[in-house]
Motif scaffolding. Structure first.
Motif, mmCIF file in Angstrom:
data_model
loop_
_atom_site.group_PDB
_atom_site.id
_atom_site.type_symbol
_atom_site.label_atom_id
_atom_site.label_comp_id
_atom_site.label_asym_id
_atom_site.label_seq_id
_atom_site.Cartn_x
_atom_site.Cartn_y
_atom_site.Cartn_z
ATOM 1 N N GLY A 87 0.716 -1.211 0.052
ATOM 2 C CA GLY A 87 0.027 0.010 0.097
ATOM 3 C C GLY A 87 0.956 1.243 0.039
ATOM 4 O O GLY A 87 2.012 1.218 0.433
ATOM 5 N N GLN A 88 0.210 2.444 -0.527
ATOM 6 C CA GLN A 88 1.001 3.508 -0.611
ATOM 7 C C GLN A 88 0.551 4.456 0.523
ATOM 8 O O GLN A 88 -0.521 4.671 1.031
ATOM 9 C CB GLN A 88 0.845 4.216 -1.813
ATOM 10 C CG GLN A 88 1.527 3.560 -3.209
ATOM 11 C CD GLN A 88 1.206 4.382 -4.341
ATOM 12 O OE1 GLN A 88 0.160 4.700 -4.625
ATOM 13 N NE2 GLN A 88 2.276 4.663 -5.093
ATOM 14 N N PHE A 89 1.636 5.398 1.092
ATOM 15 C CA PHE A 89 1.527 6.258 2.050
ATOM 16 C C PHE A 89 1.987 7.713 1.370
ATOM 17 O O PHE A 89 3.130 7.515 1.209
ATOM 18 C CB PHE A 89 2.513 6.014 3.362
ATOM 19 C CG PHE A 89 1.854 6.830 4.417
ATOM 20 C CD1 PHE A 89 1.717 8.090 4.304
ATOM 21 C CD2 PHE A 89 1.718 6.107 5.668
ATOM 22 C CE1 PHE A 89 1.514 8.829 5.724
ATOM 23 C CE2 PHE A 89 1.485 6.727 6.939
ATOM 24 C CZ PHE A 89 1.210 8.199 6.899
ATOM 25 N N GLY A 90 1.098 8.568 1.102
ATOM 26 C CA GLY A 90 1.499 9.825 0.551
ATOM 27 C C GLY A 90 1.169 11.106 1.569
ATOM 28 O O GLY A 90 -0.005 11.016 2.346
ATOM 29 N N ILE A 91 2.071 11.754 1.472
ATOM 30 C CA ILE A 91 1.972 13.204 2.455
ATOM 31 C C ILE A 91 2.091 14.473 1.525
ATOM 32 O O ILE A 91 3.263 14.315 0.552
ATOM 33 C CB ILE A 91 2.793 13.116 3.609
ATOM 34 C CG1 ILE A 91 4.452 13.123 3.163
ATOM 35 C CG2 ILE A 91 2.589 12.031 4.594
ATOM 36 C CD1 ILE A 91 5.182 13.185 4.233
ATOM 37 N N ALA A 92 1.528 15.402 1.888
ATOM 38 C CA ALA A 92 1.886 16.835 1.240
ATOM 39 C C ALA A 92 2.199 17.854 2.613
ATOM 40 O O ALA A 92 1.446 17.794 3.543
ATOM 41 C CB ALA A 92 0.590 17.396 0.660
ATOM 42 N N VAL A 93 3.400 18.235 2.541
ATOM 43 C CA VAL A 93 3.799 19.062 3.796
ATOM 44 C C VAL A 93 4.769 20.253 3.387
ATOM 45 O O VAL A 93 5.224 20.138 2.282
ATOM 46 C CB VAL A 93 4.652 17.979 4.726
ATOM 47 C CG1 VAL A 93 3.825 17.192 5.352
ATOM 48 C CG2 VAL A 93 5.849 17.536 4.176
ATOM 49 N N TRP A 94 4.586 21.230 4.119
ATOM 50 C CA TRP A 94 5.137 22.341 3.938
ATOM 51 C C TRP A 94 6.481 22.666 4.853
ATOM 52 O O TRP A 94 6.584 21.896 5.948
ATOM 53 C CB TRP A 94 4.435 23.833 4.559
ATOM 54 C CG TRP A 94 4.824 24.880 4.110
ATOM 55 C CD1 TRP A 94 4.874 25.490 2.844
ATOM 56 C CD2 TRP A 94 5.267 26.175 4.972
ATOM 57 N NE1 TRP A 94 5.370 26.728 2.833
ATOM 58 C CE2 TRP A 94 5.469 27.183 4.066
ATOM 59 C CE3 TRP A 94 5.173 26.216 6.541
ATOM 60 C CZ2 TRP A 94 5.761 28.512 4.667
ATOM 61 C CZ3 TRP A 94 5.668 27.614 6.883
ATOM 62 C CH2 TRP A 94 5.858 28.552 5.937
ATOM 63 N N GLY A 95 7.704 23.010 4.276
ATOM 64 C CA GLY A 95 8.983 22.872 4.915
ATOM 65 C C GLY A 95 9.918 23.611 4.141
ATOM 66 O O GLY A 95 9.853 24.193 3.027
ATOM 67 N N PRO A 96 11.119 23.812 4.596
ATOM 68 C CA PRO A 96 12.414 24.311 4.129
ATOM 69 C C PRO A 96 12.985 23.635 3.010
ATOM 70 O O PRO A 96 12.735 22.403 3.093
ATOM 71 C CB PRO A 96 13.272 24.446 5.254
ATOM 72 C CG PRO A 96 12.805 23.522 6.325
ATOM 73 C CD PRO A 96 11.288 23.235 6.267
ATOM 74 N N ASP A 97 13.622 23.946 2.176
ATOM 75 C CA ASP A 97 14.155 23.368 1.053
ATOM 76 C C ASP A 97 15.386 22.449 1.735
ATOM 77 O O ASP A 97 15.610 21.181 1.010
ATOM 78 C CB ASP A 97 14.752 24.357 0.132
ATOM 79 C CG ASP A 97 15.978 25.395 0.525
ATOM 80 O OD1 ASP A 97 15.811 25.475 1.793
ATOM 81 O OD2 ASP A 97 16.783 25.864 -0.465
ATOM 82 N N ALA A 98 15.976 22.792 2.708
ATOM 83 C CA ALA A 98 16.815 22.041 3.687
ATOM 84 C C ALA A 98 16.888 22.288 5.167
ATOM 85 O O ALA A 98 16.246 23.390 5.345
ATOM 86 C CB ALA A 98 18.196 22.377 2.883
ATOM 87 N N GLU A 99 17.213 21.373 5.928
ATOM 88 C CA GLU A 99 17.097 21.607 7.184
ATOM 89 C C GLU A 99 18.025 22.645 7.847
ATOM 90 O O GLU A 99 19.201 23.070 7.118
ATOM 91 C CB GLU A 99 17.709 20.269 8.093
ATOM 92 C CG GLU A 99 16.688 19.023 7.923
ATOM 93 C CD GLU A 99 15.232 19.429 8.378
ATOM 94 O OE1 GLU A 99 15.108 19.377 9.767
ATOM 95 O OE2 GLU A 99 14.343 19.572 7.817
ATOM 96 N N PHE A 100 17.373 23.545 8.512
ATOM 97 C CA PHE A 100 18.210 24.744 9.265
ATOM 98 C C PHE A 100 19.419 24.086 10.062
ATOM 99 O O PHE A 100 19.399 23.097 10.792
ATOM 100 C CB PHE A 100 17.407 25.720 10.144
ATOM 101 C CG PHE A 100 16.155 26.050 9.307
ATOM 102 C CD1 PHE A 100 16.299 26.665 7.954
ATOM 103 C CD2 PHE A 100 14.931 26.240 9.970
ATOM 104 C CE1 PHE A 100 15.222 27.113 7.268
ATOM 105 C CE2 PHE A 100 13.884 26.677 9.188
ATOM 106 C CZ PHE A 100 14.006 27.372 8.146
ATOM 107 N N ALA A 101 20.630 24.884 9.636
ATOM 108 C CA ALA A 101 21.993 24.455 10.262
ATOM 109 C C ALA A 101 22.063 25.225 11.881
ATOM 110 O O ALA A 101 22.629 26.013 12.085
ATOM 111 C CB ALA A 101 23.164 24.670 9.917
ATOM 112 N N GLY A 102 20.862 24.829 12.901
ATOM 113 C CA GLY A 102 20.924 25.201 14.192
ATOM 114 C C GLY A 102 20.182 26.640 14.186
ATOM 115 O O GLY A 102 19.602 26.826 15.395
ATOM 116 N N LYS A 103 19.976 27.308 13.424
ATOM 117 C CA LYS A 103 19.138 28.766 13.512
ATOM 118 C C LYS A 103 18.503 29.272 12.172
ATOM 119 O O LYS A 103 18.806 28.756 11.373
ATOM 120 C CB LYS A 103 20.243 29.696 13.857
ATOM 121 C CG LYS A 103 19.517 31.085 14.230
ATOM 122 C CD LYS A 103 20.741 32.030 14.617
ATOM 123 C CE LYS A 103 20.020 33.496 14.904
ATOM 124 N NZ LYS A 103 20.831 34.358 15.472
#
Length: 252
Positions: free
Chosen positions: A150-166
């Protein structure tokens, strides 16, 4: 600030022709966060939904996405939410004429009332970040509800890359502390695959439209601020396929 008429025109977007069939006033009146039908349409383009499938619409809000899935794909949808009354959702479902396909359920994300292997697909539009980021969440609370393959699909908002601490300086003033549950697409891929219960099949920023959609909806919501008016934040979509891993045998 845009007029109401201008907002209604923006809600009908030619890049999302399925969503464009729905009343913009209805979508605006029942809004919760992003433009959920744009997101649902984009996500379903990379999923394999077929009539008769059982689908969990997790964190369905006011059930707009559940109605959309039933109407456009003929699937049976369990519209699960914690914040919105099932009775209120049932009224919307009946008004939309899909009462034979959509069933409103009140369910907390850590105590979901469904059988093992019950769903052919799980979809979560702009909600999974609110309850599903713990390392053990997929393993302990949700993966077993989805059948193998089965498939699990999500649509989520977020940054293009994880923030480096700040948080970047131009966004810091508009960044609430709980916004740290917004993660990058790469983070979400890792989150699913580290369980060994899922293989990520597809994922991107709505096929390159994730920044534009962010800005357009911010205008409609009168929230066009530095948090939205940048190249950092965008909508992403991801689809993972459920596979077997022996560690899940004793969790059922």
């Amino acid at each position: 600030m845009m007029t109401h008429e201008e907002k209604m025109k923006l809600i009908i977007d030619g890049k999302y022709p399925l969503a464009a069939k729905y009343d913009p006033e209805w979508m605006f009146e029942n809004k919760m966060g992003g433009q959920c039908l744009w997101l649902a349409e984009s996500l379903t383009r990379i999923m394999d939904l077929k009539p008769g499938m059982r689908v969990l619409d997790m964190g369905c809000g006011k059930a707009l996405t559940s109605i959309f899935l039933a109407k456009e794909f003929g699937v049976t949808v369990f519209a699960n939410d914690l914040w919105i009354s099932p009775s209120d959702n049932w009224q919307r479902i009946c008004e939309a004429g899909v009462q034979d396909l959509v069933f409103p359920i009140y369910g907390e994300a850590h105590a979901l009332p469904y059988a093992n292997d019950f769903f052919d697909a799980i979809i979560s539009i702009n909600s999974f970040q609110m309850y599903g980021t713990a390392d053990n969440y997929l393993i302990d609370y949700m993966a077993h509800l989805l059948r193998l393959e089965g498939q699990f699909g999500i649509a989520v908002w977020g940054p293009d890359a994880e923030f480096a601490g700040k948080v970047p300086a131009d966004m810091e003033a508009d960044w609430w502390p709980d916004f740290f549950y917004f993660h990058s697409l790469d983070w979400w891929k890792w989150h699913f695959e580290k369980t060994k219960l899922f293989t990520v099949e597809a994922g991107d920023d709505l096929d390159g439209d994730g920044v534009r959609v962010t800005r357009q909806w911010a205008k409609i919501m009168d929230k066009y601020d530095p948090t939205h008016n940048n190249e950092t934040m965008r909508w992403n979509r991801l689809v993972a396929r459920r596979n077997h891993y022996q560690a899940d045998d004793f969790r059922k």
